[in-house]
Design an enzyme around this catalytic site. Structure first.
Site, PDB file in Angstrom:
ATOM      1  N   ARG A  59      -0.778 -41.976  38.850  1.00 46.18           N
ATOM      2  CA  ARG A  59       0.361 -42.697  38.255  1.00 46.18           C
ATOM      3  C   ARG A  59      -0.143 -43.751  37.265  1.00 46.18           C
ATOM      4  NH1 ARG A  59       2.710 -46.937  40.702  1.00 46.18           N
ATOM      5  NH2 ARG A  59       2.313 -46.169  42.801  1.00 46.18           N
ATOM      6  N   TYR A 117      20.137 -40.282  19.015  1.00 50.35           N
ATOM      7  CA  TYR A 117      20.166 -39.291  20.085  1.00 50.35           C
ATOM      8  C   TYR A 117      21.198 -39.709  21.142  1.00 50.35           C
ATOM      9  CZ  TYR A 117      18.483 -36.310  23.848  1.00 50.35           C
ATOM     10  OH  TYR A 117      18.403 -35.396  24.858  1.00 50.35           O
ATOM     11  N   ASP A 191      12.255 -43.940  17.030  1.00 52.46           N
ATOM     12  CA  ASP A 191      12.154 -42.643  17.692  1.00 52.46           C
ATOM     13  C   ASP A 191      11.712 -41.657  16.610  1.00 52.46           C
ATOM     14  OD1 ASP A 191      12.666 -40.077  18.688  1.00 52.46           O
ATOM     15  OD2 ASP A 191      14.367 -40.734  19.894  1.00 52.46           O
ATOM     16  N   LYS A 216       9.929 -31.812  22.212  1.00 53.35           N
ATOM     17  CA  LYS A 216      10.438 -31.114  21.038  1.00 53.35           C
ATOM     18  C   LYS A 216       9.287 -30.565  20.177  1.00 53.35           C
ATOM     19  CE  LYS A 216      14.168 -32.573  22.938  1.00 53.35           C
ATOM     20  NZ  LYS A 216      14.872 -33.776  22.542  1.00 53.35           N
TER      21      LYS A 216
END
Ligand SMILES: *Cc1c(COP(=O)(O)O)cnc(C)c1O
Length: 402
Positions: A59, A117, A191, A216
């Site tokens: 993590r 988005y 972004d 993406k």
């Protein structure tokens, strides 16, 4: 490590028996381990004193994940003297929410644009509002409006921008925006999912933070979910941002990072082909009698053509267009397309099509949807890397039915 030869069968099952081979893998090894072993107590103490020097627990960091993050950092920083810092998160949304919670506090506000988005709008309105962080929406292309919003509201600490934006492909001048933000004492985040660092590198224009949905174009093959946070300062990443990744638990899965790393190996050649095909499809659609309007920054008539030309190397693989036949036309087109898939994602190697009014925005009130540029006949296309003749032929036969 002690020898395991003397152990009984059940213990041998439990242990892993790494054979030290003097070979060097040519491709990135997949290292799905939750933790890392120490030789002795001192090594463990040293590791916990400074967890950035080694690996402790996945993590906090993992060699496979870090290698993919390093590749992305090198891409965003290709023309910079110092490579930026990058940390991968489990999804694009995890990257956005982690960055915002790391750099903002209760009482702060975010200035952003209406066309971002959909998940980000929802995150800001539903999650961050509840945490006492407000969002103000303005047209970030309008310098006077941005200046007025910030100078009348000292709570605004961050401008959050998306360019080209979804689904109208409008572009914001990044150099202008970051200069204005510096002048007014606020920070800027972008972004950069649609463009990828192959087409646009926001740090070169003075933007402070970059986030990606690597799901993406960066991965490109539609088989992993991940996100990324980048910032120029390694100290800021280490002291301020990374602890939030670690403590919120938004770290990237090892397998997804490994797939992303493989995807990025072909980013340059894929993006060239996405651009070639999108340019040709945009041109074809703009001449089609059933289409009233095409949004693609590569078309000279597009309102953002000059900004896109200045800050992007090419115009990307995303476009949208307006069908004269409206809502019914959109539904007909979806069903009539054969090769192009109906899928609510983008940036994959194959051509994907979405009719927001009958899918992602089905539940959004018509007036509100239209106010945000999602008109009845709007179709969004993520243009793939197939043969352009096949893409155009598919649209040609489908449009004939609309
Ligand atoms: C998909 C997407 C996101 C969210 O990313 P996930 O990986 O789905 O969490 C954020 N921004 C943009 C522009 C996107 O296309």
């Amino acid at each position: 490590m002690n020898d395991t030869k003397h152990l009984k069968l059940a213990s041998l099952c439990v242990k892993d028996h790494l054979v030290e081979a003097k070979v060097k893998p040519h491709a990135l090894p997949l290292m799905p381990t939750s933790s890392f072993e120490f030789e002795d107590a001192q090594e463990s103490i040293d590791a916990f004193i400074d967890t950035s020097k080694t690996h402790v627990y996945s993590r906090y960091g993992n060699p496979t994940v870090d290698a993919a993050a390093r590749k992305l950092a090198l891409l965003e920083g290709v023309n910079l003297s110092d490579t930026p810092a990058c940390v991968l998160c489990s999804t694009g949304m995890a990257a956005i929410s982690t960055l915002l919670s790391a750099i903002l506090s209760q009482g702060d506000a975010i200035l952003t644009q209406g066309s971002i988005y959909g998940g980000t709008t929802e995150l800001l309105n539903k999650v961050f509002t509840k945490m006492g962080i407000k969002t103000i929406f303005v047209d970030l292309r309008d310098e006077a409006k941005v200046r007025e919003a910030i100078s009348t509201n000292p709570e605004i600490k961050l401008i959050y921008v998306e360019t080209p934006s979804n689904p109208s492909l409008q572009c914001v001048d990044l150099k202008k925006l970051s200069t204005l933000a510096q002048d007014l004492g606020v920070r800027t985040a972008i972004d950069n999912t649609f463009a990828t660092p192959y087409l646009q590198r926001p740090f070169e224009y003075g933007i402070d933070y970059i986030i990606h949905s690597t799901t993406k174009f960066l991965n490109g093959h539609g088989n992993s979910l991940a996100g990324a946070i980048l910032c120029r300062s390694h100290d800021e990443m280490k002291e301020k941002i990374w602890p939030h990744v670690k403590l919120l638990g938004t770290s990237c899965a090892v397998f997804d990072a490994w797939l992303l790393n493989t995807g990025m190996r072909t980013l340059a050649i894929r993006m060239e082909r996405h651009c070639d095909n999108a340019e040709a499809l945009a041109q074809y659609l703009s001449e089609h009698p059933k289409v009233s309007h095409v949004n693609y920054p590569g078309l000279p008539h597009h309102e953002s053509h000059s900004i896109a030309s200045a800050q992007m190397t090419r115009y990307g693989g995303m476009l949208s267009f307006e069908l004269r036949a409206g809502l019914e036309g959109g539904k007909t087109l979806m069903t009539a397309l054969n090769m192009c898939s109906i899928a609510p994602t983008l940036g994959d190697v194959d051509t994907l099509v979405l009719h927001p009014a009958s899918s992602s925005h089905l539940r959004v009130e018509r007036e509100m949807r239209i106010a945000n540029g999602i008109t009845d006949g709007l179709v969004r296309c993520s243009v793939g890397i197939e043969s352009i003749e096949d893409i155009i032929a598919d649209y040609d036969q489908a449009l004939a039915q609309c």
